[in-house]
Design a protein around this motif. Structure first.
Motif, PDB file in Angstrom:
ATOM      1  N   LYS A 249       0.818  -1.163  -0.034  1.00  0.00           N
ATOM      2  CA  LYS A 249      -0.008   0.242   0.096  1.00  0.00           C
ATOM      3  C   LYS A 249       1.014   1.302  -0.130  1.00  0.00           C
ATOM      4  O   LYS A 249       0.378   2.112  -0.638  1.00  0.00           O
ATOM      5  CB  LYS A 249      -0.904   0.020   1.091  1.00  0.00           C
ATOM      6  CG  LYS A 249      -2.107  -0.905   0.949  1.00  0.00           C
ATOM      7  CD  LYS A 249      -3.043  -0.704  -0.090  1.00  0.00           C
ATOM      8  CE  LYS A 249      -4.077  -1.674  -0.098  1.00  0.00           C
ATOM      9  NZ  LYS A 249      -5.243  -1.285  -1.282  1.00  0.00           N
ATOM     10  N   LYS A 250       1.974   1.314   0.671  1.00  0.00           N
ATOM     11  CA  LYS A 250       3.110   2.455   0.527  1.00  0.00           C
ATOM     12  C   LYS A 250       3.337   2.409  -0.757  1.00  0.00           C
ATOM     13  O   LYS A 250       3.440   3.851  -1.253  1.00  0.00           O
ATOM     14  CB  LYS A 250       3.901   2.028   1.647  1.00  0.00           C
ATOM     15  CG  LYS A 250       5.256   3.166   1.768  1.00  0.00           C
ATOM     16  CD  LYS A 250       6.169   2.910   2.567  1.00  0.00           C
ATOM     17  CE  LYS A 250       7.399   3.928   2.665  1.00  0.00           C
ATOM     18  NZ  LYS A 250       6.770   5.274   2.911  1.00  0.00           N
ATOM     19  N   ALA A 251       3.934   1.570  -1.406  1.00  0.00           N
ATOM     20  CA  ALA A 251       4.199   1.596  -2.940  1.00  0.00           C
ATOM     21  C   ALA A 251       3.419   2.126  -3.698  1.00  0.00           C
ATOM     22  O   ALA A 251       3.560   2.703  -4.847  1.00  0.00           O
ATOM     23  CB  ALA A 251       4.554   0.184  -3.335  1.00  0.00           C
ATOM     24  N   VAL A 252       2.047   1.863  -3.489  1.00  0.00           N
ATOM     25  CA  VAL A 252       1.051   2.375  -4.497  1.00  0.00           C
ATOM     26  C   VAL A 252       0.438   3.606  -4.206  1.00  0.00           C
ATOM     27  O   VAL A 252      -0.429   4.194  -4.808  1.00  0.00           O
ATOM     28  CB  VAL A 252      -0.111   1.439  -4.598  1.00  0.00           C
ATOM     29  CG1 VAL A 252       0.183  -0.167  -5.384  1.00  0.00           C
ATOM     30  CG2 VAL A 252      -0.845   1.208  -3.213  1.00  0.00           C
ATOM     31  N   GLY A 253       0.909   4.311  -3.211  1.00  0.00           N
ATOM     32  CA  GLY A 253       0.735   5.928  -2.943  1.00  0.00           C
ATOM     33  C   GLY A 253       0.006   6.082  -1.716  1.00  0.00           C
ATOM     34  O   GLY A 253      -0.398   7.398  -1.380  1.00  0.00           O
ATOM     35  N   HIS A 254      -0.182   5.139  -0.846  1.00  0.00           N
ATOM     36  CA  HIS A 254      -0.848   5.459   0.374  1.00  0.00           C
ATOM     37  C   HIS A 254       0.135   5.978   1.586  1.00  0.00           C
ATOM     38  O   HIS A 254       1.092   5.514   1.797  1.00  0.00           O
ATOM     39  CB  HIS A 254      -1.774   4.182   0.911  1.00  0.00           C
ATOM     40  CG  HIS A 254      -2.921   3.786   0.074  1.00  0.00           C
ATOM     41  ND1 HIS A 254      -2.774   3.142  -1.188  1.00  0.00           N
ATOM     42  CD2 HIS A 254      -4.075   4.031   0.583  1.00  0.00           C
ATOM     43  CE1 HIS A 254      -4.118   3.246  -1.482  1.00  0.00           C
ATOM     44  NE2 HIS A 254      -4.879   3.680  -0.877  1.00  0.00           N
TER      45      HIS A 254
END
Length: 854
Positions: free
Chosen positions: A65-70
């Motif tokens: 989720k961090k990698a997809v912008g969260h």
């Protein structure tokens, strides 16, 4: 490095993440948030591979989720109060606080080398005064809002641990830890008014779309909405003041089969009778020693005491039924009184046969052989949707379903002035008082003048005293005068603190909210709570499906009412995932007396499908059993990290089974995972060291790469971690065999590192660095699949020769059938099988397979 060295790689990258504060969560209104949380652990001393699996699942989601912008919140804490610490203190002569914090230090030291992307700055334990002081503040706010009250109640009492037990802590009539026979006692207890929310909690289950259906059903059954009839029997020769006995029944359709009336040993009528009868008092005292769970009541021998009192049947006043005090009736369910219909309730039938009471069926099934209970058969309880024939119904002989019969009986009774239809819930108020030291003190004071007085908030936290001993049974707070005796917050006179502490379920019922602002001077910071709540993904075991989750749902509502959570957080967990266990074989020998002796895996050698100790003693093996310290079939993650590295442990627990199912830990499986990661490292190192050269198959490799991006993304999004890993295995093989040029291979290897980074973050960072990736892969954007590259221009067809797969060909997707046949006949495996001849048959199934019959 020339080879994969996790002992060097892993500490290096953990240090880099710490220095960069990669996983520190800071509210940022311009980014979408994502809150992932695993059920926090009890500090029992050491984590095991089951913990590793649980936290790795959450870590995969958090990193993705961090990698997809969260903006990701992924915290960790410890559920640290409870009896185990007191038991350890009593056994060792130490202190629960020392035992608990030492265990927390040990577990943190085990968890950090696993590379979890946690915001350690938010860590707390529920035994921290800063935490339980805010819990005390919540209690006071709940008390002011009318969500907490105090009353006398019959409770499960453990005479050894000398504390109240929840029903779920009574196993076969015994305390879950002490093993002592549990007694029923009447004590003054504090309660949360969770029953006021029963209907709301039940109805809201339908909106929990991302919860497992099994968990939702378990919660619904526990809350237990039912429609029934409440009415009263008039008594004959009862003590003054007991001219009626109120009864609630969910099966009023059996009323014409009534054989007796039973009351709980704690019913007011039983209490009145025991004051004047030693025989009644002795029976009630013995009955109160039994367990109070449904399971315990079902297993216990059904015993009764004939009071000599009668009641009149509401539809025939000449029909009198005897009144018994019965050991299988609980005061807290319904009215504490029942009518027994032996023909249609097995418990009632057992009781009736024991005391020679009448048995009469009110309905029978329409079809099939059926021995009536009065003729020696078992009790017959039809499903509510099944049509049966009523032979002694209130409305004569009719055919109805159970539901129709219940509704029509309620209507008939209401029309004839016999009671009324009532909807009730099985859910009872939550008794939170526990007579133990190691828990959150209840912040009230008992004053002879003022009564029960809430402590002032400025005096919080009410901190547990450290100078206590456990050499005397019971709660040491009761005998600690300098802590127990305190000024009344209202009048200042000498008063007495409440010495009960809170049920540890309270501690875990709101921790998710505290993580949003763990250092706030109030239970929550509303701005932080409004941003971070709800928990987007909650992960934990199915064993917490009922109480923990139900209590957390109640607390979210209570905190919203008292101004500590926004209305949007009324359901705290948007999505729930219940993971399977990690199992391991049990290794057992017998001692001289034939008793089992268990052995740790490292003590055992596996040979020829069996096992033996290192001295040659044969070992009995039980495969795939739940890990248990008592059975010694546990695997210490520290040993795995020392031998293979953290990434191997992470990869294996995710790769071998769907995450909702159990996975068996095996040494061979761990070894295979380690070898694969070593192969990935070597492939990346070869690509990194290769000269820039052109090659053939660039497009094929890049197509495979984009297909892998798509498949792994789908797998992670759907919790299909094992499926995602299978795609990574396949793409690793493709990359290794590819004849593509260096640039394409470099791009593919970097992408492989990104796709593996949620599962094997240390190895991914190392590969990312050696292939000139920018910054940390943990902070890189997730790769995007090019849809144009997902369109397949070719298809791979397996070739079966005489029914056995021997080869495969890759051809253009629209290649004509006769052209496919030419490619098949040119294949070396087919030519070898034909040996210069022609096939008897050559069958091409377009897009699927080719069969050659020689």
């Amino acid at each position: 490095m020339s080879r994969y060295e996790p002992s060097l790689i892993e500490p290096k990258w953990q240090g880099a993440w710490n220095e960069a504060e990669t996983f520190k969560a800071v509210r940022s209104e311009d980014k979408p948030k994502y809150y992932v949380l695993e059920m926090f652990p009890y500090p029992s001393g050491r984590i095991h591979i089951g913990h590793v699996r649980n936290y790795t699942m959450g870590d995969v989601i958090a990193r993705y989720k961090k990698a997809v912008g969260h903006n990701v919140l992924h915290p960790m804490g410890f559920d640290a109060f409870g009896m185990p610490a007191e038991n350890a203190a009593m056994a060792s002569g130490g202190h629960p606080k020392t035992w608990t914090y030492d265990n927390i230090d040990t577990m943190v030291s085990q968890m950090k080398p696993l590379g979890f992307g946690l915001d350690w700055s938010r860590m707390f334990a529920t035994c921290d005064p800063e935490y339980y002081g805010q819990q005390q503040a919540l209690f006071l706010d709940f008390l002011e809002a009318g969500l907490v009250y105090r009353r006398n109640a019959v409770v499960n009492w453990d005479p050894v641990d000398m504390t109240v037990l929840a029903n779920e802590q009574v196993i076969d009539g015994k305390g879950w830890r002490s093993g002592a026979e549990v007694e029923r006692r009447e004590l003054t207890q504090w309660f949360f008014k969770i029953s006021d929310f029963a209907e709301e909690l039940l109805d809201a289950i339908d909106g929990l779309d991302d919860w497992p259906a099994k968990v939702k059903l378990m919660q619904a059954n526990w809350i237990g909405r039912s429609r029934g009839l409440q009415f009263a029997f008039s008594t004959v020769e009862a003590p003054e003041g007991f001219d009626r006995i109120e009864v609630y029944t969910t099966r009023p359709d059996t009323l014409m089969g009534a054989s007796f009336v039973g009351v709980s040993p704690d019913h007011p009528l039983a209490r009145q009778l025991e004051r004047h009868s030693p025989e009644v008092a002795a029976f009630c005292a013995e009955a109160r020693k039994g367990g109070t769970t449904e399971e315990a009541l079902e297993k216990a021998e059904k015993l009764g005491f004939d009071t000599g009192i009668k009641v009149r049947h509401p539809f025939d006043t000449s029909w009198e039924l005897p009144v018994y005090i019965a050991n299988f009736i609980l005061m807290e369910y319904g009215t504490g009184a029942i009518f027994g219909c032996p023909a249609h309730d097995q418990r009632d039938l057992d009781f009736a046969r024991k005391y020679d009471l009448p048995v009469a069926s009110t309905f029978v099934p329409l079809a099939g052989d059926h021995v009536l209970p009065e003729d020696g058969g078992e009790a017959y309880v039809p499903p509510k949707t099944e049509t049966v024939r009523f032979v002694r119904g209130l409305q004569g002989e009719v055919e109805q379903t159970g539901e129709e019969a219940i509704d029509s009986t309620v209507d008939f009774c209401e029309a004839n002035g016999v009671g009324q239809g009532v909807t009730k819930f099985r859910l009872r108020d939550w008794g939170l008082s526990r007579q133990r030291y190691w828990g959150c003190p209840i912040p009230v004071v008992h004053c002879d003048t003022c009564g029960v007085v809430p402590e002032k908030k400025e005096n919080l936290p009410v901190v547990l005293p450290d100078d206590v001993g456990f050499d005397i049974p019971g709660n040491p707070l009761d005998r600690h005068p300098t802590w127990r005796d305190t000024p009344c917050p209202k009048c200042g006179a000498t008063a007495r603190r409440e010495t009960d502490t809170m049920d540890t379920f309270v501690d875990s019922s709101w921790y998710y909210a505290r993580f949003t602002a763990p250092r706030a001077e109030t239970p929550t910071d509303m701005a932080e709570a409004a941003y971070w709540m709800n928990v987007d993904q909650y992960i934990g075991g199915i064993e917490h499906a009922i109480l923990h989750l139900l209590y957390s749902r109640f607390f979210a509502r209570a905190m919203q009412i008292t101004g500590h959570l926004p209305a949007s957080a009324i359901e705290p967990f948007d999505a729930l995932f219940t993971q399977g266990m990690v199992t391991h074989a049990i290794f057992e020998t017998k001692d001289a007396n034939g008793r089992p002796v268990y052995h740790f895996p490292e003590e055992v050698e596996l040979v020829d499908g069996g096992a033996r100790l290192k001295d040659g003693t044969a070992v009995e093996v039980t495969s795939s059993a739940k890990m248990s310290k008592s059975k010694k079939n546990v695997v210490d993650p520290a040993d795995i990290i020392a031998r293979y590295g953290a990434d191997t442990a992470r990869w294996f627990v995710l790769s071998d089974s769907p995450p909702e199912r159990d996975v068996e830990w095996t040494a061979s499986g761990a070894e295979a995972a380690y070898r694969h990661l070593g192969r990935v490292y070597r492939i990346a190192a070869e690509v990194a060291g290769a000269e820039d050269t052109p090659g053939k198959g660039d497009e094929d490799l890049l197509r495979a790469m984009h297909k892998c991006i798509f498949d792994v993304t789908q797998g992670v999004e759907s919790f299909g971690f094992n499926a995602a890993i299978a795609k990574l295995y396949a793409f690793t093989n493709t990359l290794q065999k590819s004849g593509a040029g260096t640039a394409a291979k470099r791009e593919a290897a970097r992408t492989l590192a990104q796709l593996m980074s949620p599962m094997t973050p240390h190895l991914a960072e190392e590969i990312w660095q050696m292939l000139d990736g920018v910054g940390l892969v943990a902070e890189a954007d997730w790769p995007q699949a090019d849809e144009a590259m997902l369109v397949e221009d070719s298809v791979t067809l397996p070739i079966q020769i005489n029914g056995k797969r021997k080869s495969e060909i890759t051809v253009a997707k629209d290649l004509p059938k006769d052209e496919v046949e030419k490619v098949v006949l040119a294949d070396p495996a087919v030519q070898k099988a034909l040996d210069g001849g022609s096939p008897k048959k050559l069958i091409v199934v377009p897009g699927r397979i080719v069969n050659v019959v020689v």
